[in-house]
Design a protein around this motif. Sequence first.
Motif, PDB file in Angstrom:
ATOM      1  N   MET A   1       0.839  -1.179   0.000  1.00  0.00           N
ATOM      2  CA  MET A   1       0.000   0.000   0.000  1.00  0.00           C
ATOM      3  C   MET A   1       0.885   1.245   0.000  1.00  0.00           C
ATOM      4  O   MET A   1       1.885   1.303   0.698  1.00  0.00           O
ATOM      5  CB  MET A   1      -0.906   0.004   1.229  1.00  0.00           C
ATOM      6  CG  MET A   1      -1.782   1.254   1.303  1.00  0.00           C
ATOM      7  SD  MET A   1      -2.835   1.337   2.749  1.00  0.00           S
ATOM      8  CE  MET A   1      -3.979   0.064   2.390  1.00  0.00           C
ATOM      9  N   VAL A   2       0.499   2.233  -0.793  1.00  0.00           N
ATOM     10  CA  VAL A   2       1.202   3.508  -0.868  1.00  0.00           C
ATOM     11  C   VAL A   2       0.407   4.538  -0.052  1.00  0.00           C
ATOM     12  O   VAL A   2      -0.809   4.647  -0.214  1.00  0.00           O
ATOM     13  CB  VAL A   2       1.323   3.992  -2.330  1.00  0.00           C
ATOM     14  CG1 VAL A   2       2.027   5.334  -2.399  1.00  0.00           C
ATOM     15  CG2 VAL A   2       2.048   2.963  -3.178  1.00  0.00           C
ATOM     16  N   VAL A   3       1.102   5.258   0.818  1.00  0.00           N
ATOM     17  CA  VAL A   3       0.456   6.286   1.628  1.00  0.00           C
ATOM     18  C   VAL A   3       1.107   7.636   1.307  1.00  0.00           C
ATOM     19  O   VAL A   3       2.311   7.809   1.481  1.00  0.00           O
ATOM     20  CB  VAL A   3       0.588   5.983   3.139  1.00  0.00           C
ATOM     21  CG1 VAL A   3      -0.087   7.068   3.967  1.00  0.00           C
ATOM     22  CG2 VAL A   3       0.007   4.618   3.467  1.00  0.00           C
ATOM     23  N   VAL A   4       0.292   8.577   0.829  1.00  0.00           N
ATOM     24  CA  VAL A   4       0.758   9.914   0.471  1.00  0.00           C
ATOM     25  C   VAL A   4       0.089  10.905   1.407  1.00  0.00           C
ATOM     26  O   VAL A   4      -1.127  10.839   1.625  1.00  0.00           O
ATOM     27  CB  VAL A   4       0.384  10.266  -0.986  1.00  0.00           C
ATOM     28  CG1 VAL A   4       0.973  11.607  -1.374  1.00  0.00           C
ATOM     29  CG2 VAL A   4       0.809   9.181  -1.939  1.00  0.00           C
TER      30      VAL A   4
ATOM     31  N   PHE B   1       3.534   5.278  -6.947  1.00  0.00           N
ATOM     32  CA  PHE B   1       4.687   5.589  -6.095  1.00  0.00           C
ATOM     33  C   PHE B   1       5.709   6.479  -6.791  1.00  0.00           C
ATOM     34  O   PHE B   1       6.154   7.480  -6.217  1.00  0.00           O
ATOM     35  CB  PHE B   1       5.366   4.303  -5.603  1.00  0.00           C
ATOM     36  CG  PHE B   1       6.441   4.551  -4.591  1.00  0.00           C
ATOM     37  CD1 PHE B   1       6.128   4.648  -3.244  1.00  0.00           C
ATOM     38  CD2 PHE B   1       7.768   4.704  -4.965  1.00  0.00           C
ATOM     39  CE1 PHE B   1       7.111   4.901  -2.302  1.00  0.00           C
ATOM     40  CE2 PHE B   1       8.760   4.951  -4.036  1.00  0.00           C
ATOM     41  CZ  PHE B   1       8.428   5.043  -2.696  1.00  0.00           C
ATOM     42  N   GLU B   2       6.064   6.150  -8.014  1.00  0.00           N
ATOM     43  CA  GLU B   2       7.113   6.899  -8.719  1.00  0.00           C
ATOM     44  C   GLU B   2       6.736   8.366  -8.933  1.00  0.00           C
ATOM     45  O   GLU B   2       7.531   9.263  -8.665  1.00  0.00           O
ATOM     46  CB  GLU B   2       7.439   6.242 -10.049  1.00  0.00           C
ATOM     47  CG  GLU B   2       8.637   6.858 -10.738  1.00  0.00           C
ATOM     48  CD  GLU B   2       9.004   6.134 -12.024  1.00  0.00           C
ATOM     49  OE1 GLU B   2       9.608   6.796 -12.887  1.00  0.00           O
ATOM     50  OE2 GLU B   2       8.710   4.941 -12.167  1.00  0.00           O
TER      51      GLU B   2
ATOM     52  N   LYS C   1       5.164   6.979   1.726  1.00  0.00           N
ATOM     53  CA  LYS C   1       5.736   5.747   2.246  1.00  0.00           C
ATOM     54  C   LYS C   1       4.998   4.551   1.673  1.00  0.00           C
ATOM     55  O   LYS C   1       3.843   4.655   1.264  1.00  0.00           O
ATOM     56  CB  LYS C   1       5.736   5.716   3.772  1.00  0.00           C
ATOM     57  CG  LYS C   1       4.395   5.788   4.432  1.00  0.00           C
ATOM     58  CD  LYS C   1       4.550   5.835   5.931  1.00  0.00           C
ATOM     59  CE  LYS C   1       3.210   6.145   6.591  1.00  0.00           C
ATOM     60  NZ  LYS C   1       3.328   6.258   8.028  1.00  0.00           N
ATOM     61  N   MET C   2       5.693   3.453   1.623  1.00  0.00           N
ATOM     62  CA  MET C   2       5.150   2.195   1.136  1.00  0.00           C
ATOM     63  C   MET C   2       5.029   1.276   2.341  1.00  0.00           C
ATOM     64  O   MET C   2       6.020   1.054   3.054  1.00  0.00           O
ATOM     65  CB  MET C   2       6.089   1.586   0.102  1.00  0.00           C
ATOM     66  CG  MET C   2       5.563   0.351  -0.564  1.00  0.00           C
ATOM     67  SD  MET C   2       4.425   0.675  -1.890  1.00  0.00           S
ATOM     68  CE  MET C   2       5.529   0.749  -3.263  1.00  0.00           C
TER      69      MET C   2
END
Length: 76
Positions: free
Chosen positions: A1-4, A56-57, A74-75
Amino acid sequence: MVVVTLQRAKCIGCNYCVEMAPALFQMSKKDGKSVLLQSQNAKGFFTLKSHDPSIFESCELASKACPVKIISLKMI
């Protein structure tokens, strides 16, 4: 999971995040600050949790380009 996470109150409206990740950020017409799309606000911290690792990138580029360093990523 990507958290922005975006600390929107500190945004200076430079538009770099939109240039780096247009699918996730846009500029508000009301106040000229960045908006993290589909995020939830918790005390001024706008957070997006996504199961799509492909973001993510572009988020990393936006985070590095931000001159006031208000975008964290963060991942998990």
